[in-house]
Design a protein around this motif. Sequence first.
Motif, PDB file in Angstrom:
ATOM      1  N   HIS A 172       0.851  -1.204   0.000  1.00  0.00           N
ATOM      2  CA  HIS A 172       0.000   0.000   0.000  1.00  0.00           C
ATOM      3  C   HIS A 172       0.884   1.251   0.000  1.00  0.00           C
ATOM      4  N   LEU A 173       2.095   1.124   0.569  1.00  0.00           N
ATOM      5  CA  LEU A 173       3.038   2.250   0.490  1.00  0.00           C
ATOM      6  C   LEU A 173       3.683   2.328  -0.894  1.00  0.00           C
ATOM      7  N   VAL A 174       3.927   1.167  -1.520  1.00  0.00           N
ATOM      8  CA  VAL A 174       4.463   1.165  -2.882  1.00  0.00           C
ATOM      9  C   VAL A 174       3.495   1.892  -3.810  1.00  0.00           C
ATOM     10  N   LEU A 175       2.197   1.626  -3.630  1.00  0.00           N
ATOM     11  CA  LEU A 175       1.212   2.311  -4.474  1.00  0.00           C
ATOM     12  C   LEU A 175       1.341   3.825  -4.315  1.00  0.00           C
ATOM     13  N   LYS A 176       1.493   4.277  -3.057  1.00  0.00           N
ATOM     14  CA  LYS A 176       1.589   5.726  -2.831  1.00  0.00           C
ATOM     15  C   LYS A 176       2.862   6.302  -3.443  1.00  0.00           C
ATOM     16  N   ILE A 177       3.995   5.599  -3.296  1.00  0.00           N
ATOM     17  CA  ILE A 177       5.245   6.123  -3.891  1.00  0.00           C
ATOM     18  C   ILE A 177       5.127   6.108  -5.399  1.00  0.00           C
ATOM     19  N   ALA A 178       4.599   5.006  -5.949  1.00  0.00           N
ATOM     20  CA  ALA A 178       4.523   4.875  -7.407  1.00  0.00           C
ATOM     21  C   ALA A 178       3.646   5.984  -7.982  1.00  0.00           C
ATOM     22  N   LYS A 179       2.545   6.293  -7.306  1.00  0.00           N
ATOM     23  CA  LYS A 179       1.662   7.345  -7.832  1.00  0.00           C
ATOM     24  C   LYS A 179       2.365   8.706  -7.795  1.00  0.00           C
ATOM     25  N   HIS A 180       3.235   8.887  -6.817  1.00  0.00           N
ATOM     26  CA  HIS A 180       3.981  10.140  -6.708  1.00  0.00           C
ATOM     27  C   HIS A 180       5.091  10.222  -7.768  1.00  0.00           C
ATOM     28  N   LYS A 181       5.859   9.134  -7.913  1.00  0.00           N
ATOM     29  CA  LYS A 181       7.013   9.165  -8.819  1.00  0.00           C
ATOM     30  C   LYS A 181       6.621   8.967 -10.277  1.00  0.00           C
ATOM     31  N   PHE A 182       5.569   8.168 -10.503  1.00  0.00           N
ATOM     32  CA  PHE A 182       5.174   7.804 -11.866  1.00  0.00           C
ATOM     33  C   PHE A 182       3.687   8.096 -12.066  1.00  0.00           C
ATOM     34  N   PRO A 183       3.329   9.373 -12.213  1.00  0.00           N
ATOM     35  CA  PRO A 183       1.899   9.730 -12.220  1.00  0.00           C
ATOM     36  C   PRO A 183       1.113   9.121 -13.384  1.00  0.00           C
ATOM     37  N   ASN A 184       1.785   8.731 -14.471  1.00  0.00           N
ATOM     38  CA  ASN A 184       1.051   8.158 -15.609  1.00  0.00           C
ATOM     39  C   ASN A 184       1.026   6.638 -15.610  1.00  0.00           C
ATOM     40  N   THR A 185       1.526   6.055 -14.555  1.00  0.00           N
ATOM     41  CA  THR A 185       1.544   4.586 -14.467  1.00  0.00           C
ATOM     42  C   THR A 185       0.219   4.079 -13.903  1.00  0.00           C
ATOM     43  N   ARG A 226      -8.895  -4.936  -1.543  1.00  0.00           N
ATOM     44  CA  ARG A 226      -9.128  -4.487  -2.926  1.00  0.00           C
ATOM     45  C   ARG A 226      -9.838  -3.129  -2.916  1.00  0.00           C
ATOM     46  N   GLU A 227     -10.824  -2.987  -2.021  1.00  0.00           N
ATOM     47  CA  GLU A 227     -11.517  -1.695  -1.910  1.00  0.00           C
ATOM     48  C   GLU A 227     -10.562  -0.593  -1.464  1.00  0.00           C
ATOM     49  N   PHE A 228      -9.721  -0.957  -0.494  1.00  0.00           N
ATOM     50  CA  PHE A 228      -8.721  -0.022   0.037  1.00  0.00           C
ATOM     51  C   PHE A 228      -7.809   0.438  -1.109  1.00  0.00           C
ATOM     52  N   ALA A 229      -7.392  -0.507  -1.961  1.00  0.00           N
ATOM     53  CA  ALA A 229      -6.500  -0.176  -3.082  1.00  0.00           C
ATOM     54  C   ALA A 229      -7.176   0.813  -4.027  1.00  0.00           C
ATOM     55  N   LEU A 230      -8.450   0.566  -4.329  1.00  0.00           N
ATOM     56  CA  LEU A 230      -9.164   1.467  -5.240  1.00  0.00           C
ATOM     57  C   LEU A 230      -9.296   2.858  -4.621  1.00  0.00           C
ATOM     58  N   SER A 231      -9.511   2.885  -3.293  1.00  0.00           N
ATOM     59  CA  SER A 231      -9.662   4.181  -2.625  1.00  0.00           C
ATOM     60  C   SER A 231      -8.357   4.974  -2.663  1.00  0.00           C
ATOM     61  N   LEU A 232      -7.227   4.266  -2.770  1.00  0.00           N
ATOM     62  CA  LEU A 232      -5.924   4.954  -2.841  1.00  0.00           C
ATOM     63  C   LEU A 232      -5.514   5.265  -4.281  1.00  0.00           C
ATOM     64  N   GLU A 246       8.514  14.440   1.656  1.00  0.00           N
ATOM     65  CA  GLU A 246       8.240  15.383   0.563  1.00  0.00           C
ATOM     66  C   GLU A 246       6.863  15.156  -0.055  1.00  0.00           C
ATOM     67  N   ALA A 247       6.532  13.897  -0.258  1.00  0.00           N
ATOM     68  CA  ALA A 247       5.292  13.566  -0.965  1.00  0.00           C
ATOM     69  C   ALA A 247       4.118  13.400  -0.011  1.00  0.00           C
ATOM     70  N   ASN A 248       4.362  13.650   1.282  1.00  0.00           N
ATOM     71  CA  ASN A 248       3.336  13.477   2.299  1.00  0.00           C
ATOM     72  C   ASN A 248       2.738  12.070   2.278  1.00  0.00           C
ATOM     73  N   ILE A 249       3.618  11.071   2.127  1.00  0.00           N
ATOM     74  CA  ILE A 249       3.180   9.673   2.122  1.00  0.00           C
ATOM     75  C   ILE A 249       3.139   9.183   3.559  1.00  0.00           C
ATOM     76  N   LYS A 250       1.937   8.862   4.014  1.00  0.00           N
ATOM     77  CA  LYS A 250       1.805   8.369   5.382  1.00  0.00           C
ATOM     78  C   LYS A 250       1.116   7.019   5.344  1.00  0.00           C
ATOM     79  N   PRO A 251       1.570   6.110   6.198  1.00  0.00           N
ATOM     80  CA  PRO A 251       0.951   4.780   6.178  1.00  0.00           C
ATOM     81  C   PRO A 251      -0.389   4.790   6.900  1.00  0.00           C
ATOM     82  N   GLU A 252      -1.275   3.912   6.503  1.00  0.00           N
ATOM     83  CA  GLU A 252      -2.465   3.612   7.309  1.00  0.00           C
ATOM     84  C   GLU A 252      -1.984   2.632   8.368  1.00  0.00           C
ATOM     85  N   PHE A 253      -2.394   2.820   9.611  1.00  0.00           N
ATOM     86  CA  PHE A 253      -1.919   1.889  10.648  1.00  0.00           C
ATOM     87  C   PHE A 253      -2.954   1.688  11.739  1.00  0.00           C
TER      88      PHE A 253
END
Length: 349
Positions: free
Chosen positions: A189-202, A214-220, A312-319
Amino acid sequence: MKAMLLREITSLKQNQTPLSLHEIPKPEIDAGEVLVRVTRCGVCHTELDEIEGRTPPPRLPVVLGHQVVGTLESSGLPLENRQQAVGLQRGQRVGVAWIASACGTCNHCLSGNENLCAEFKATGRDVNGGYAEYMKVRPEFVHLIPEAFTDSEAAPLLCAGAIGYRSLRLSNIQDGQCLGLMGFGGSNHLVLKIAKHKFPNTKIFVFSRNPEEREFALSLGAAWAGAIDQNPLEGLDAVIDTTPVWGPVSEALRMLSPGGRLVINAIRKEESDKEVLLKLDYPSQLWMEKEIKSVANVTRQDVREFLQLAAEANIKPEFQEYDLEDANLALLEMKQGKIRGAKVLRIQP
Ligand SMILES: [Zn+2]
Ligand SMILES: [Zn+2]
């Protein structure tokens, strides 16, 4: 001090309380070490691998835990000498990750791959970790925690985040390509957040057996989420697998585009469904220059780069937080796949 100890290798199926609470002496530090007063420690799937003997600690009992956040208390040498050398001060907020030490002189260490060092020592396996009120560590192997994070937010970043970042780097994904994530727990779930920050068109495709994940992933912001054997309808340029079993490896290889790479981010795999490997179909799953690469450990640079990037990207984990005494419950829920984001033990209020 209070510590949760692992005293014997066991299986969570038979023993749902593998750790027990004990009063043990505070660690005694020598000249090359500093003492950290632990406030939070993240719970990682690797702890299950240690408890169940897939990557057993060399000595028992041991204090598990390698996503440690706390404050620097004291050092074995006069504080000024020891800590100034690495830019540390008493009272500073620091983190300790999976890498407790490496030799510093072998070819791997000298080429920036200290994660591959034969002398690699892991926090909470080869030396005592953070499921306790205090731990000792070499000052070169602590990391400053950016102010953007609370202690609980920082803890999961130290392993799940750092190794997720290393996995993403090793996947070679380029902006605009399609990325698959197999399993959606603390790390992916953190990889998704970094990837969206570094690779916005991916576009990111998430595979999980758990509908809530799966729902959580879609919400992110995942482009698609489905079960592990569902077809995403697009070829994947890279897949990062964080599951403990083999079925997803086989599925991922089937979905990879020509030249695609599967990165396995797991320290060990379980044996339960290993027979799926015998059914691998070379033409569709391996040919066309498909690659498989594992991720081993982390370097200090991975941890520090990731902490910086996350701030920098304000990536925070859900915990979710648990008291230190409830570490067994956190581990059991992780084993049962009841994961939403990361799990963090609260050691000081
Ligand atoms: Zn970990
Ligand atoms: Zn080395």
